[in-house]
Motif scaffolding. Structure first.
Motif, PDB file in Angstrom:
ATOM      1  N   LEU B  35      41.776  52.311  47.091  1.00  0.00           N
ATOM      2  CA  LEU B  35      40.455  52.321  47.614  1.00  0.00           C
ATOM      3  C   LEU B  35      39.433  52.337  46.476  1.00  0.00           C
ATOM      4  O   LEU B  35      38.526  51.758  46.329  1.00  0.00           O
ATOM      5  CB  LEU B  35      40.358  53.728  48.479  1.00  0.00           C
ATOM      6  CG  LEU B  35      40.885  53.723  49.716  1.00  0.00           C
ATOM      7  CD1 LEU B  35      41.084  54.741  50.617  1.00  0.00           C
ATOM      8  CD2 LEU B  35      40.356  52.531  50.719  1.00  0.00           C
ATOM      9  N   THR B  38      39.697  48.985  44.313  1.00  0.00           N
ATOM     10  CA  THR B  38      39.208  47.849  45.342  1.00  0.00           C
ATOM     11  C   THR B  38      37.652  48.069  45.811  1.00  0.00           C
ATOM     12  O   THR B  38      37.085  47.048  45.811  1.00  0.00           O
ATOM     13  CB  THR B  38      40.107  47.866  46.599  1.00  0.00           C
ATOM     14  OG1 THR B  38      41.335  47.565  46.366  1.00  0.00           O
ATOM     15  CG2 THR B  38      39.541  46.515  47.415  1.00  0.00           C
ATOM     16  N   TYR B  39      37.317  49.409  46.126  1.00  0.00           N
ATOM     17  CA  TYR B  39      35.885  49.406  46.740  1.00  0.00           C
ATOM     18  C   TYR B  39      35.192  50.148  45.685  1.00  0.00           C
ATOM     19  O   TYR B  39      33.890  50.612  46.064  1.00  0.00           O
ATOM     20  CB  TYR B  39      36.113  49.942  47.953  1.00  0.00           C
ATOM     21  CG  TYR B  39      36.864  49.132  49.038  1.00  0.00           C
ATOM     22  CD1 TYR B  39      38.113  49.721  49.176  1.00  0.00           C
ATOM     23  CD2 TYR B  39      36.471  47.908  49.052  1.00  0.00           C
ATOM     24  CE1 TYR B  39      38.818  48.932  50.281  1.00  0.00           C
ATOM     25  CE2 TYR B  39      37.144  46.947  50.058  1.00  0.00           C
ATOM     26  CZ  TYR B  39      38.340  47.513  50.474  1.00  0.00           C
ATOM     27  OH  TYR B  39      39.172  46.701  51.314  1.00  0.00           O
ATOM     28  N   LEU B  92      42.394  54.905  60.888  1.00  0.00           N
ATOM     29  CA  LEU B  92      42.056  54.082  59.730  1.00  0.00           C
ATOM     30  C   LEU B  92      42.759  52.694  59.793  1.00  0.00           C
ATOM     31  O   LEU B  92      42.487  51.878  58.742  1.00  0.00           O
ATOM     32  CB  LEU B  92      42.248  54.723  58.386  1.00  0.00           C
ATOM     33  CG  LEU B  92      41.417  56.121  58.094  1.00  0.00           C
ATOM     34  CD1 LEU B  92      41.912  57.061  57.121  1.00  0.00           C
ATOM     35  CD2 LEU B  92      39.927  55.697  57.627  1.00  0.00           C
ATOM     36  N   THR B  95      41.658  49.089  57.872  1.00  0.00           N
ATOM     37  CA  THR B  95      40.788  49.352  56.958  1.00  0.00           C
ATOM     38  C   THR B  95      40.619  47.930  56.013  1.00  0.00           C
ATOM     39  O   THR B  95      39.560  47.305  55.921  1.00  0.00           O
ATOM     40  CB  THR B  95      40.952  50.232  55.960  1.00  0.00           C
ATOM     41  OG1 THR B  95      40.889  51.778  56.981  1.00  0.00           O
ATOM     42  CG2 THR B  95      40.086  50.753  54.678  1.00  0.00           C
ATOM     43  N   SER B  96      41.728  47.606  55.490  1.00  0.00           N
ATOM     44  CA  SER B  96      41.453  46.344  54.751  1.00  0.00           C
ATOM     45  C   SER B  96      43.048  45.897  54.554  1.00  0.00           C
ATOM     46  O   SER B  96      44.207  46.698  54.295  1.00  0.00           O
ATOM     47  CB  SER B  96      40.972  46.385  53.475  1.00  0.00           C
ATOM     48  OG  SER B  96      41.725  46.986  52.520  1.00  0.00           O
ATOM     49  N   VAL B  99      44.979  47.958  51.630  1.00  0.00           N
ATOM     50  CA  VAL B  99      45.502  49.221  51.815  1.00  0.00           C
ATOM     51  C   VAL B  99      46.557  49.393  52.922  1.00  0.00           C
ATOM     52  O   VAL B  99      46.980  50.354  53.431  1.00  0.00           O
ATOM     53  CB  VAL B  99      44.227  50.237  51.751  1.00  0.00           C
ATOM     54  CG1 VAL B  99      43.544  50.104  50.607  1.00  0.00           C
ATOM     55  CG2 VAL B  99      43.597  50.093  52.995  1.00  0.00           C
ATOM     56  N   ALA B 143      32.627  48.871  58.138  1.00  0.00           N
ATOM     57  CA  ALA B 143      33.986  48.427  57.282  1.00  0.00           C
ATOM     58  C   ALA B 143      33.757  49.753  56.015  1.00  0.00           C
ATOM     59  O   ALA B 143      34.671  50.440  55.707  1.00  0.00           O
ATOM     60  CB  ALA B 143      34.004  47.260  56.654  1.00  0.00           C
ATOM     61  N   ARG B 146      34.826  52.925  57.380  1.00  0.00           N
ATOM     62  CA  ARG B 146      36.322  53.006  57.221  1.00  0.00           C
ATOM     63  C   ARG B 146      36.951  53.338  56.032  1.00  0.00           C
ATOM     64  O   ARG B 146      37.791  54.203  55.894  1.00  0.00           O
ATOM     65  CB  ARG B 146      36.765  51.809  58.001  1.00  0.00           C
ATOM     66  CG  ARG B 146      38.112  51.687  58.543  1.00  0.00           C
ATOM     67  CD  ARG B 146      38.543  50.493  59.261  1.00  0.00           C
ATOM     68  NE  ARG B 146      37.809  50.206  60.198  1.00  0.00           N
ATOM     69  CZ  ARG B 146      38.063  50.599  61.548  1.00  0.00           C
ATOM     70  NH1 ARG B 146      39.035  51.630  61.650  1.00  0.00           N
ATOM     71  NH2 ARG B 146      37.421  50.264  62.815  1.00  0.00           N
ATOM     72  N   ARG B 147      36.232  52.664  55.017  1.00  0.00           N
ATOM     73  CA  ARG B 147      36.859  52.806  53.547  1.00  0.00           C
ATOM     74  C   ARG B 147      36.774  54.121  53.262  1.00  0.00           C
ATOM     75  O   ARG B 147      37.368  54.891  52.482  1.00  0.00           O
ATOM     76  CB  ARG B 147      36.374  51.943  52.709  1.00  0.00           C
ATOM     77  CG  ARG B 147      36.790  50.291  52.812  1.00  0.00           C
ATOM     78  CD  ARG B 147      36.005  49.197  52.125  1.00  0.00           C
ATOM     79  NE  ARG B 147      36.143  48.115  52.886  1.00  0.00           N
ATOM     80  CZ  ARG B 147      35.369  47.061  52.775  1.00  0.00           C
ATOM     81  NH1 ARG B 147      33.823  47.284  52.329  1.00  0.00           N
ATOM     82  NH2 ARG B 147      35.368  45.894  53.328  1.00  0.00           N
ATOM     83  N   GLY B 150      38.672  56.630  54.625  1.00  0.00           N
ATOM     84  CA  GLY B 150      39.982  56.716  53.972  1.00  0.00           C
ATOM     85  C   GLY B 150      39.930  57.385  52.791  1.00  0.00           C
ATOM     86  O   GLY B 150      40.922  58.342  52.391  1.00  0.00           O
TER      87      GLY B 150
END
Lengths: 308, 172
Positions: B35, B38-39, B92, B95-96, B99, B143, B146-147, B150
């Motif tokens: 997480l 990536t974000y 969750l 999420t993507s 993950v 989104a 959600r991240r 997480g």
């Protein structure tokens, strides 16, 4: 339709008898109503057909082959037409054995692919299409009480191994597992095993590394070697023990073993060695004190002791 | 019942629990790393307000503290907390892709651990009559939520497990 064969059983045990009958229809009677119905197994004529005329005018021949010794054979019902033998109908006979009992079932928990891989010995060839299925049931109290079954695992064709995916497993709960074999002549089951999947974990080998030859860390003692190791990363959450084996690269040298060792160390000194000698070192680890399987031995690390 | 039942906890159960906690913490660390990478959501302390608004709470382990250890109550709280995190991890899902596999594995391992605790309570005859329900789960409307959820769930789970590890270590 001219004629039709019907069988007592299309599949029988190898060597067992097979009974077949062939009924020649009205629309084939014009050929020669008195001609004999003949049987061929593959290409050989088979004597012993018993012929009768049925009330509806059709003709029927019945034959019993006392011992079917072909695993696969074609049985033909024929009529003599002029001087040629006409095949009126043909069926395939199969013979073999009931499924043998699978044995030597063994399983390993593979943390790399997060699957529980089981393999077994299928037993002698039954000569019939036979399906193997890996069956398992979640259970309790050392498998005394059984709970819900897990999704069956069907191996690829011809394979005697199957991998149960992580999402179907409870790694720390008892699991009853066995192999079922099935073909047209019956079903058989391997002995049932009971364990926690995680107790059958087999780790990947640890990683052995030479230490940088910096004097502080590795002062030149001719009878010692310095190195470090770390157990396989995905297993770091497990308490483990490891063992080291080493041997000088000399003719007829044997392995010496150092055990138990911790699962990782930043630097380790191994002494009591021959000076100016090349050594081969390997390590392996096992989940401990909880049950598990030894990893394979690691790739060799080759180190040389210093000159005296 | 302070320490009585502790002696009835089988060593293998405690060793397994310790291993499961370490496994889940390792899974959780991978989720946090992904997480973050990536974000760029690397600091749960930056998401506290959002956490309150989403209703992401920390599971209590008050009966597991060394000062007031009530083993049976501690096992109950441990199980309830794991059930809560199971629900949060399930919420969750999606999420993507980056993950997804980590979340799945984490969810499976938390569920495994919860079952292990529950069955031990049943074996000891101290399991509550009905299995605890997960309670209301947060609803993520974007989104980002959600991240961020997480990150918060992973962080809360790590501190929950840290506490659990201490008490299991003590009992072992």
């Amino acid at each position: 339709e001219c004629g039709r064969i019907s069988l007592s059983h299309p599949i029988v045990r190898l060597g067992d008898p097979v009974t077949a009958s062939c009924v020649i229809g009205q629309n084939c009677n014009h050929l020669d109503p008195e001609s004999e119905i003949l049987w061929k197994l593959e290409s050989e004529l088979q004597p012993g057909g018993k012929q009768q005329r049925l009330p509806d005018g059709t003709r029927k021949s019945t034959i019993t082959l006392p011992h079917l010794n072909h695993t696969q054979a074609h049985l033909s019902c024929c009529l003599l037409w002029g001087n040629s033998l006409q095949i009126i109908d043909q069926v395939e006979l199969q013979a073999g054995y009931p499924p043998p009992t699978p044995y030597n079932l063994s399983c390993l928990m593979n943390l790399t692919i997060n699957s529980f891989i089981c393999q077994w010995e299928p037993g002698p060839e039954p000569h019939l299409p036979t399906n193997f299925t890996l069956k398992s049931i979640k259970s309790r109290d050392n498998c005394q009480t059984q709970e819900e079954p897990i999704q069956e695992c069907v191996p690829e064709a011809g394979q005697s191994r199957c991998a149960i995916q992580r999402k179907h497993l409870l790694l720390y709960q008892s699991l009853v597992i066995w192999v079922q074999a099935e073909n047209a002549l019956g079903t058989s089951q391997s002995p049932k095993l009971c364990f926690h999947p995680m107790d059958l974990v087999k780790l990947e080998p640890p990683t052995l590394e030479a230490l940088d030859p910096s004097p502080e860390v590795a002062p030149a003692q001719p009878d010692c070697l310095w190195f470090r190791w770390e157990s396989w990363k995905p297993s770091l959450f497990m308490e483990q023990k490891c063992e080291l084996r080493y041997q000088p690269q000399l003719r007829e040298a044997s392995w010496a073993l150092v055990a138990p060792l911790p699962s990782c160390t930043l630097h380790h000194k191994l002494c009591g060695l021959l000076p100016a000698t090349a050594y081969t070192l390997q390590m392996r680890c096992i989940r401990w004190p909880l049950p598990g399987h030894w990893s394979d031995w690691s790739p060799s690390l080759e180190l040389n002791t210093a000159e005296r | 019942t302070p320490l009585g039942p502790a002696s009835s906890l089988p060593p293998s159960f405690l060793l397994q629990c310790l291993e499961q906690v370490r496994k889940i913490r390792a899974d959780g660390a991978v989720l946090q790393e992904r997480l973050c990478a990536t974000y760029k959501l690397c600091h749960p302390e930056e998401l506290v307000l959002l956490g309150h608004s989403l209703g992401i709470t920390q599971a209590p382990l008050s009966s597991c503290s060394s000062q007031a250890l009530e083993v049976v109550d501690c096992l109950h709280q441990l199980h309830s907390g794991l059930v809560l995190y199971q629900g949060l991890l399930q919420a969750l899902a999606g999420t993507s892709p980056e993950v997804a596999s980590t979340l799945d594995l984490l969810h499976l391992d938390v569920a495994d651990f919860a079952i292990n605790i529950w069955q031990q309570m049943e074996d000891m005859g101290v399991a509550p009559t009905g299995k605890p329900t997960q309670g209301p789960m947060p609803t993520f409307t974007s989104a980002f939520q959600r991240r961020a959820g997480g990150v918060l769930v992973a962080s809360n789970l790590q501190s929950f497990l840290e506490q659990a590890y201490r008490v299991l270590r003590y009992l072992a």
